[in-house]
Design a protein around this motif. Sequence first.
Motif, PDB file in Angstrom:
ATOM      1  N   LEU A   2      -2.637  -2.008 -11.669  1.00  0.00           N
ATOM      2  CA  LEU A   2      -1.229  -2.208 -11.014  1.00  0.00           C
ATOM      3  C   LEU A   2      -0.371  -1.070 -11.181  1.00  0.00           C
ATOM      4  O   LEU A   2       0.373  -0.795 -10.374  1.00  0.00           O
ATOM      5  N   ARG A  43       3.442  -0.705 -10.740  1.00  0.00           N
ATOM      6  CA  ARG A  43       4.067  -0.679  -9.295  1.00  0.00           C
ATOM      7  C   ARG A  43       4.501  -1.972  -8.961  1.00  0.00           C
ATOM      8  O   ARG A  43       3.905  -3.125  -9.291  1.00  0.00           O
ATOM      9  N   SER A  44       5.378  -2.196  -8.083  1.00  0.00           N
ATOM     10  CA  SER A  44       5.957  -3.344  -7.602  1.00  0.00           C
ATOM     11  C   SER A  44       4.938  -3.908  -6.314  1.00  0.00           C
ATOM     12  O   SER A  44       4.553  -3.229  -5.264  1.00  0.00           O
ATOM     13  N   ILE A  45       4.623  -5.194  -6.347  1.00  0.00           N
ATOM     14  CA  ILE A  45       3.901  -5.847  -5.247  1.00  0.00           C
ATOM     15  C   ILE A  45       4.901  -6.361  -4.281  1.00  0.00           C
ATOM     16  O   ILE A  45       5.739  -7.187  -4.645  1.00  0.00           O
ATOM     17  N   PHE A  63       1.750  -2.992  -1.986  1.00  0.00           N
ATOM     18  CA  PHE A  63       2.739  -2.359  -2.646  1.00  0.00           C
ATOM     19  C   PHE A  63       4.018  -2.041  -2.361  1.00  0.00           C
ATOM     20  O   PHE A  63       4.149  -1.792  -1.108  1.00  0.00           O
TER      21      PHE A  63
END
Length: 97
Positions: free
Chosen positions: A60, A63-65, A25
Amino acid sequence: MPNLCEQRLEQHETRGHTLTLKVKFSDYHQITRSKTTITPISELDIIFEIAKVLFESIDLENRSIRLLGISLSNLDNAKQSQAIQLPLFQDADITWE
């Protein structure tokens, strides 16, 4: 016709039992999930099917991956004892080193 991933596995007479998905992340936290099969796998459609199931099992939490990786291990191979790095995208003109 097999794609590059399948061709490389076939060329090295390699199949794997364990597929691992790693998700990193943007906050540098990472999650790893894996699935081990009784029968060895080398077919791309099975690899992506298992990877999709593993990915969908991750919460998730908006959240940004920043990185997504797939690896095949617990290998059944006659020719080689080292791991093979396979491309994530078959048709991309990107080389990962």
